[in-house]
Design a protein around this motif. Sequence first.
Motif, PDB file in Angstrom:
ATOM      1  N   MET A  59      17.944   3.809  11.755  1.00 23.81           N
ATOM      2  CA  MET A  59      17.237   3.679  12.742  1.00 23.81           C
ATOM      3  C   MET A  59      15.826   4.168  12.557  1.00 23.81           C
ATOM      4  O   MET A  59      14.767   3.789  13.293  1.00 23.81           O
ATOM      5  CB  MET A  59      18.029   4.369  13.873  1.00 23.81           C
ATOM      6  N   ALA A  60      15.508   5.260  12.111  1.00 20.66           N
ATOM      7  CA  ALA A  60      14.038   6.073  11.886  1.00 20.66           C
ATOM      8  C   ALA A  60      13.331   5.332  10.893  1.00 20.66           C
ATOM      9  O   ALA A  60      12.240   5.070  11.199  1.00 20.66           O
ATOM     10  CB  ALA A  60      14.609   7.630  11.556  1.00 20.66           C
ATOM     11  N   MET A  61      14.022   4.458  10.136  1.00 22.96           N
ATOM     12  CA  MET A  61      13.183   3.833   9.208  1.00 22.96           C
ATOM     13  C   MET A  61      12.692   2.612  10.344  1.00 22.96           C
ATOM     14  O   MET A  61      11.584   2.211   9.931  1.00 22.96           O
ATOM     15  CB  MET A  61      13.952   3.364   7.958  1.00 22.96           C
ATOM     16  N   ILE A  62      13.410   1.910  10.728  1.00 18.85           N
ATOM     17  CA  ILE A  62      13.216   0.694  11.654  1.00 18.85           C
ATOM     18  C   ILE A  62      12.053   1.063  12.568  1.00 18.85           C
ATOM     19  O   ILE A  62      11.066   0.424  12.707  1.00 18.85           O
ATOM     20  CB  ILE A  62      14.474   0.091  12.473  1.00 18.85           C
ATOM     21  N   GLU A  63      12.145   2.350  13.112  1.00 18.86           N
ATOM     22  CA  GLU A  63      11.118   2.649  13.960  1.00 18.86           C
ATOM     23  C   GLU A  63       9.679   2.964  13.384  1.00 18.86           C
ATOM     24  O   GLU A  63       8.811   2.555  13.784  1.00 18.86           O
ATOM     25  CB  GLU A  63      11.649   4.128  14.592  1.00 18.86           C
ATOM     26  N   GLN A  64       9.847   3.547  12.124  1.00 14.37           N
ATOM     27  CA  GLN A  64       8.304   3.880  11.497  1.00 14.37           C
ATOM     28  C   GLN A  64       7.980   2.996  10.404  1.00 14.37           C
ATOM     29  O   GLN A  64       6.822   3.332   9.977  1.00 14.37           O
ATOM     30  CB  GLN A  64       8.602   5.340  11.105  1.00 14.37           C
ATOM     31  N   LEU A  65       8.422   2.023   9.982  1.00  4.93           N
ATOM     32  CA  LEU A  65       8.200   1.338   8.790  1.00  4.93           C
ATOM     33  C   LEU A  65       6.942   0.729   8.857  1.00  4.93           C
ATOM     34  O   LEU A  65       6.161   0.879   8.128  1.00  4.93           O
ATOM     35  CB  LEU A  65       9.422   0.319   8.206  1.00  4.93           C
ATOM     36  N   ILE A  66       6.855  -0.097  10.070  1.00  3.02           N
ATOM     37  CA  ILE A  66       5.931  -0.716  10.383  1.00  3.02           C
ATOM     38  C   ILE A  66       4.515  -0.369  10.419  1.00  3.02           C
ATOM     39  O   ILE A  66       3.195  -0.469   9.817  1.00  3.02           O
ATOM     40  CB  ILE A  66       6.154  -1.859  11.461  1.00  3.02           C
ATOM     41  N   ILE A  67       4.420   0.902  11.211  1.00  5.95           N
ATOM     42  CA  ILE A  67       3.055   1.618  11.666  1.00  5.95           C
ATOM     43  C   ILE A  67       2.758   2.480  10.573  1.00  5.95           C
ATOM     44  O   ILE A  67       1.966   2.674   9.595  1.00  5.95           O
ATOM     45  CB  ILE A  67       3.037   2.004  12.927  1.00  5.95           C
ATOM     46  N   VAL A  68       3.896   3.594  10.476  1.00  5.61           N
ATOM     47  CA  VAL A  68       3.512   4.602   9.761  1.00  5.61           C
ATOM     48  C   VAL A  68       3.493   4.400   8.048  1.00  5.61           C
ATOM     49  O   VAL A  68       2.533   4.637   7.370  1.00  5.61           O
ATOM     50  CB  VAL A  68       4.608   5.675   9.802  1.00  5.61           C
ATOM     51  N   PHE A  69       4.367   3.799   7.683  1.00 11.29           N
ATOM     52  CA  PHE A  69       4.410   3.506   6.113  1.00 11.29           C
ATOM     53  C   PHE A  69       3.486   2.454   5.758  1.00 11.29           C
ATOM     54  O   PHE A  69       2.816   2.547   4.771  1.00 11.29           O
ATOM     55  CB  PHE A  69       5.891   3.195   5.683  1.00 11.29           C
ATOM     56  N   ASN A  70       3.206   1.544   6.604  1.00 16.56           N
ATOM     57  CA  ASN A  70       2.312   0.676   6.294  1.00 16.56           C
ATOM     58  C   ASN A  70       0.720   1.061   6.242  1.00 16.56           C
ATOM     59  O   ASN A  70       0.062   1.018   5.551  1.00 16.56           O
ATOM     60  CB  ASN A  70       2.084  -0.978   7.071  1.00 16.56           C
ATOM     61  N   VAL A  71       0.425   1.799   7.261  1.00 16.98           N
ATOM     62  CA  VAL A  71      -0.715   2.566   7.448  1.00 16.98           C
ATOM     63  C   VAL A  71      -0.748   3.383   6.290  1.00 16.98           C
ATOM     64  O   VAL A  71      -2.246   3.671   5.811  1.00 16.98           O
ATOM     65  CB  VAL A  71      -1.027   3.132   8.914  1.00 16.98           C
ATOM     66  N   LEU A  72      -0.075   4.291   6.054  1.00 15.57           N
ATOM     67  CA  LEU A  72      -0.209   5.047   5.015  1.00 15.57           C
ATOM     68  C   LEU A  72      -0.453   4.757   3.640  1.00 15.57           C
ATOM     69  O   LEU A  72      -1.149   4.943   2.859  1.00 15.57           O
ATOM     70  CB  LEU A  72       1.146   5.877   4.760  1.00 15.57           C
ATOM     71  N   ALA A  73       0.225   3.174   3.475  1.00 16.38           N
ATOM     72  CA  ALA A  73       0.043   2.762   2.217  1.00 16.38           C
ATOM     73  C   ALA A  73      -1.427   2.173   2.059  1.00 16.38           C
ATOM     74  O   ALA A  73      -2.101   2.602   1.027  1.00 16.38           O
ATOM     75  CB  ALA A  73       1.215   1.557   2.134  1.00 16.38           C
ATOM     76  N   LEU A  74      -1.762   1.747   3.236  1.00 18.32           N
ATOM     77  CA  LEU A  74      -3.247   1.258   3.213  1.00 18.32           C
ATOM     78  C   LEU A  74      -4.146   2.392   3.068  1.00 18.32           C
ATOM     79  O   LEU A  74      -5.173   2.016   2.280  1.00 18.32           O
ATOM     80  CB  LEU A  74      -3.548   0.597   4.640  1.00 18.32           C
ATOM     81  N   ILE A  75      -4.053   3.340   3.376  1.00 27.40           N
ATOM     82  CA  ILE A  75      -5.041   4.604   3.255  1.00 27.40           C
ATOM     83  C   ILE A  75      -4.941   5.015   1.813  1.00 27.40           C
ATOM     84  O   ILE A  75      -5.857   5.163   1.211  1.00 27.40           O
ATOM     85  CB  ILE A  75      -4.603   5.644   4.531  1.00 27.40           C
TER      86      ILE A  75
END
Lengths: 280, 256, 242
Positions: A59-75
């Motif tokens: 559930m924690a991955m579902i919640e944060q994958l799109i914003i947190v991990f994508n934005v982090l990857a982008l940065i």
Amino acid sequence: MMALLHSEWERLLKRKIFWLFLAAIPLIIVATAKYYLGHNAAIPMGSPEHTTAENFPVMAMIEQLIIVFNVLALILLTLSFTEEYRSGQLRMIMLRAYSSAQLFWAKWLAFALMMALFFIFYLIAAVIAGALFFKSSPEQVLFYYDHVVSNRDMILYTLSYYGMAYASIIGMASVFIGIGVISRSSTAAIGLGMGFLLCSLGYPLIFELSNRSFGLGLPSMLKYLSLSEIQFSGIAVMMSDAQGLKPLHAGTWMSGVIAVYTAVFMGASCLIFTKSDRWI
Amino acid sequence: MWQLLQSDWQRMWKRKKTMVSLLLFVGIVLLDCMFLLMQTLGAFDNVSTVPLTAQNFPLFLLKEVSFFLVLIIGPILMIDSFNGEYHAGQLRLVLIRPVSVMRMFAAKWINLAFMMGIFLLVTFAAGEIVGHMFKPSVDEVVFLNPERSYHKLEAMMYCLESYGLFLLILLAQLSLTGLVCTILPSPIICYLGWVAVAVGSMYLSNTFSFLLFGISTIFQWMAGSYAHPFILPVMVCMIPGFAVTMWWWNRRNWVK
Amino acid sequence: MKVLEIEHITKKAGRRTLVDDMSFDILQGDVCGFVGPNGAGKTTLIRMITGLIRPEDGNIRIEGFDVQRDRMKALAQVGAIVESPIFFPYMSGQDNLLNLVKLHANIPKEQRAPRVDEVLRIVGLEARGKDKVKTYSLGMKQRLGIAQALLGNPKLIILDEPANGLDPMGIRELRNLILELNAKHGITFFVSSHLLDELQRICSRFVIIKEGKLVWQGTQEQWQQIAGSISLEDHFVEMMTS
């Protein structure tokens, strides 16, 4: 090549942002747990949306994958591919006896390793937070499943979920690398990257709408041409165990989409990165 | 002050990014118009919909483009002005002149606020024109609150008021971004900082969800069904945020 | 007549003292060389004079105006290049100057454009003024740097390592420019550098610092006297290593 990877890795580690994010993971996990605790009050026990100690990591991955991990990857990728390159720091490396293709792949590998590290740390933190904040349940209800699963199977499910989430980030990263390589400035890279992310988020809506209003009758799987849609609902569909979803071959289709994104964008980026003149 | 405004305004427009952002934004607005024209209903959220008409078209158009403004174009223009110029060492040319640093910050803030206003004006104009050209015009229209209907002129005022509220949210974002840009070192980190503030504050309290989901806040607030305080937190972000940053600029050491 | 007064200036960064209780004056019409090895605190002091950073202790006055308390009046008397001159690369040289000249309240609106043309002519850039700054060579950027320093008709011009990266012709041009501005317009110069040879040819006075402390100040003749038979360069190295 190992030395080059080592040098890339070291430079990524030296960045404040790496430690900043590592320190932020527990905070993010706690905030997510707090959110789901509130959410649980409104969701009955038997729903897959009800968070338990065992399913909290997913559930924690579902919640944060799109914003947190994508934005982090982008940065991270913008720092590594645009900032270092355009500010001339990379000159220090380019002057050494390595080909630019080697440098490109070393950068990519260092990024992939770092992301893997974040995923593992995130998983560990989520497992701990799950045990601390949520009630345990003997068996788990999952999205797109006909039956409940045992906690042993849940572990396997969690690991595969993280694995697919990681693959989707690698796919997303290949687009960000392409953007990073062609962008003249880091703000442009970030803007274009976020634009791609928003368009990916918007595409399924437009697809479903036009499919419906024009009666095109296109297969619904086409909405998973969007990487963020795979991240949003696709991974659960891919790993579903419901008779009704079997004929869709969702797993093959989505893995294929991620693979094509990765192959096309990595190929193109590598070509641009190695063939262009270095006016830095 | 006028000279500071002029000089900053001129630099803002000479940066290619500003013009490119505006052109891209116009493209996005037109695409979103097409997207809306394909639909017969406008959705306030997952449940509530109303028929799309010329009268409510601008409001739904704002909903479609709001994310681009809040997450991409807004932050990029703000960060370029508040942090990018300084980070690149260019701001030194201004700082060593006989100008007040506080006024310089205020000039940047006002110019960016004006710029955000232009973006919203473009959206509103496109919404009015496209809406009236392609969607049926009706005498009475309802918005999220089904019990209250609005005449043509009232509906336009309703849309304008919503746009005004959205501008206020952007101004709150502007002040917060200014602060983020003062604390954090480089443009990229500032962008991450802004996303962290917008997302993080939401987990802190739902009161701050207007930063990221401003449009749904406005829908509910205008219908009188918003459950949290709105205007006060927006003002708290905007005015003290502005004042603190301005004071900070006056005290800080400029080392780039 | 004192143009610049430095009084007991101290600046720290954490525990490190960058500038330590430094005091000296510069008189009108001086071309003063500011000498010290790399990392001695030259740029730090220049940043304090131009109001970019604040001293922990002490006062800086320009033409009698305190930089901290009367920032605008003080800065109205100065033009400066701090470190390398970084311009807005997306504009032409002329546009850069037109943009900046607005910030000088002492130049009325109708005189802005003529003033820009004038400073471009002084530094010999009138032919390239319309080109984007990113197409400029280092020497041209350095000259544009002096042009922007001249904009507000300053009494004092501060140059931080102006000869860095210039070729011999560029250095000679710069030298002639400084001497001409000093002689014709009476502008006082404060030039930091570690190229002693170069400074010797233009400076009447010297301020020498080491590790944030003032080591010596005086006229060129006085320095030559105490140096005796050895060259100024040798004497400088002696001072820095003793």
